[in-house]
Scaffold this motif. Structure first.
Motif, short mmCIF file in Angstrom:
data_model
loop_
_atom_site.label_atom_id
_atom_site.label_comp_id
_atom_site.label_asym_id
_atom_site.label_seq_id
_atom_site.Cartn_x
_atom_site.Cartn_y
_atom_site.Cartn_z
N TRP A 1 -11.33 1.80 0.67
CA TRP A 1 -11.04 2.97 -0.69
C TRP A 1 -11.16 4.26 -0.01
CZ3 TRP A 1 -15.09 4.96 -3.99
CH2 TRP A 1 -14.62 5.57 -5.08
N SER B 1 -7.53 2.47 -5.51
CA SER B 1 -7.32 0.99 -5.64
C SER B 1 -8.95 0.40 -6.39
CB SER B 1 -7.33 0.22 -4.06
OG SER B 1 -8.12 0.87 -3.38
N ASP C 1 0.78 -1.19 -0.01
CA ASP C 1 0.10 -0.11 -0.08
C ASP C 1 0.91 1.31 -0.06
OD1 ASP C 1 0.81 -1.02 2.40
OD2 ASP C 1 -0.42 0.54 3.43
N TRP D 1 -15.78 -4.86 -1.44
CA TRP D 1 -14.77 -5.05 -2.17
C TRP D 1 -15.14 -6.15 -3.60
CZ3 TRP D 1 -10.92 -2.02 -3.44
CH2 TRP D 1 -10.42 -1.44 -2.51
N PRO E 1 -7.02 -6.46 -0.33
CA PRO E 1 -7.20 -5.30 0.40
C PRO E 1 -7.06 -5.60 1.99
CG PRO E 1 -9.32 -6.11 -0.22
CD PRO E 1 -8.15 -6.89 -1.07
#
Length: 510
Positions: free
Chosen positions: A290, A311, A222, A345, A325
């Motif tokens: 997000w 993302s 990340d 997600w 994630p």
């Protein structure tokens, strides 16, 4: 009348005989005849002749090298001691029925592998640039594959180190060779993602890894633009890229331009890796939220606005083969509900890529007031498996998963995973399965010959003996297997690098 007389005489005769037998029995002291039950034979054993299904699931673990988090545990260990530690981690991962190791090989513009582009990482010897005497990535690839596990090479694209260490950086580090590409940001040193030369350099590094090592994926986490730091007054420190922005000539706002820089890198990495090796996976593990409010009720860091990571776009555009994630919250977390984020997600995935959530094994029994119970991670795994598109997970981090509390989390995962699993297929990379091999069985030795055409990356071997079925996953360079009991039936399938499963070769004891 004659017939009736005859029946009466027969009845009298039978009565006299019965009376005589009873008298004889009484004379012998018995009141009734003894009846002996037949001796029972052995209980029939129901033979399980139905082959077990081939399980498809990604079961991963991150092994972090930065700051000696997982491996090596100290920079003062000898090469042999470091190798022994890595063998131990791989053995523990395999025993937990994991099948994917995400191994940290480029923490901060350095290399946990032999490289001519960047210096050896300092956590190996205590000195950046010093050769540790072996190649950790080459060893990790061999160890993982020998245990039926994939090895994903984990990089940090733009992190370059800490400001306190700048005097300790090797002469070959980019901070010393191309100082103009790097920025000081608070306590950190950072590659500027807006510099074209930076993106070119990172892609040269990625290409070098892909071409020289037999890894199964390239994985980035990340860290794109840095997480915000505050100055002594508590005010957010701006990232110092004004000059880069002006030189770019972009008409986008600064924030949109930064996001476009990260997007450009993600798309390029996916495209160029697949150009080199079409079936090699590209994975990203972004921050787990997000944007706040997505889904409703979720609150926390806005990764889209603060570290410029769009993302959701990467998943929707199909620029990743899997997204992991980092859902590092509990099922019951009021503002970061694990199941709510999981479902959100999975719903952002029109291209049908894999979503393998990152799970916070490091929070289990960590001694804090917010520690997870030992049931939290197994319960999260159950929730993932209950979803139609739930095909895997990755655990952070290696030592807490595999060693803490005598490996309690690893044991709990193993208990929920009755059989070894093959990583799910990525048919968008390659939709053609390998052919059916030819198998020969001699006593307890199995030997097979691959079919012509596409090479097997993995073998799935299912064997039935007198005690039942077993399943093993073997690397593609193996073509023999010796088992410990006489086989009654053997089933063999090849899987290619994209995970496509070929037809079944079968052998049955004559």
């Amino acid at each position: 009348m004659a017939l009736l007389v005859s029946r009466q005489r027969a009845f009298v005769a039978r009565s006299l005989i019965l009376s005589s037998c009873m008298a004889l029995a009484q004379a012998c002291g018995s009141t009734s005849p003894t009846i002996t039950a037949p001796t029972p034979g052995p209980t029939p054993v129901t033979q399980d002749t139905t082959p077990p299904a081939i399980v498809r699931e990604a079961r991963g673990v991150w092994i972090a090298t930065v700051a000696n988090i997982d491996w090596p545990t100290r920079s003062t260990l000898s090469a042999d001691q470091q190798r022994a530690e890595l063998v131990d981690l791989m053995d523990r991962a395999a025993a937990a029925r994991l099948n994917t190791v995400v191994f940290h090989i480029r923490p901060a513009g350095d290399a946990v592998y032999r490289s001519t582009l960047e210096p050896w990482a300092a956590m190996l010897t205590g000195v950046q640039g010093k050769d540790p005497g072996f190649d950790p990535l080459a060893l990790a690839v061999d160890l993982a594959h020998a245990r039926g596990m994939e090895l994903h090479a984990w990089i940090n694209p733009f992190r370059a180190g800490n400001t306190r260490d700048t005097l300790l950086l090797a002469a070959t580090h980019q901070f010393n060779t191309h100082r103009d590409r790097l920025r000081i940001y608070g306590s950190q040193v950072w590659f500027d993602p807006g510099e074209n030369a930076v993106q070119d350099h990172v892609m040269n590094v990625v290409r070098d890894i892909v071409q020289r090592y037999d890894v199964d994926a390239i994985h980035a986490d990340d860290y794109f633009y840095p997480y915000v730091e505050n100055d002594a007054t508590g005010k957010a420190i701006p990232f110092p890229d004004s000059a880069t922005y002006v030189r770019s000539g972009s008409t986008l706002s600064r924030d949109d331009w930064r996001r476009s820089n990260v997007d450009r890198f993600i798309e390029r990495m996916s495209r160029e890796v697949h150009a080199l090796k079409p079936a090699l996976k590209v994975g990203i593990s972004p921050f787990g939220i997000w944007r706040p409010g997505n889904p409703a009720g979720v609150n926390g860091l806005d990764a889209y606005a603060s570290i410029y990571a769009d993302s959701r776009k990467w998943l929707q555009q199909g620029w990743v083969d899997y997204l992991a994630p980092q859902l590092y919250w509990s099922i019951a977390a009021p503002q970061q509900s694990f199941p709510a984020l999981l479902d959100w997600w999975m719903a952002q995935n029109p291209m049908g890529r894999h979503v393998w959530p990152g799970l916070a094994a490091y929070r289990v029994a960590d001694g804090t007031t917010s520690a997870f119970t030992e049931l939290e991670i197994p319960n999260q795994v159950k929730l993932i498996r209950a979803r139609p598109t739930g095909t895997g997970f990755i655990l952070y981090n290696g030592n807490t998963t595999l060693k803490r509390n005598s490996g309690a989390t690893a044991a709990a995962i193993a208990a929920t995973s009755a059989s070894p699993a093959l990583v799910p297929a990525s048919p968008w990379l390659d939709a053609v399965p390998p052919g059916i091999p030819t198998i020969v069985v001699s006593g307890r030795q199995l030997r097979w010959t691959p079919a012509s055409g596409e090479a097997a990356r993995w073998w799935v071997v299912r064997v039935r003996t007198s005690t039942g079925w077993t399943t093993q996953i073997l690397f593609g360079d193996q073509n023999t297997l010796t088992i410990t009991q006489d086989p009654e039936r053997v089933l063999l399938n090849a899987a290619d690098q994209a995970g496509n499963l070929g037809g079944t070769a079968s052998w049955t004891h004559p």
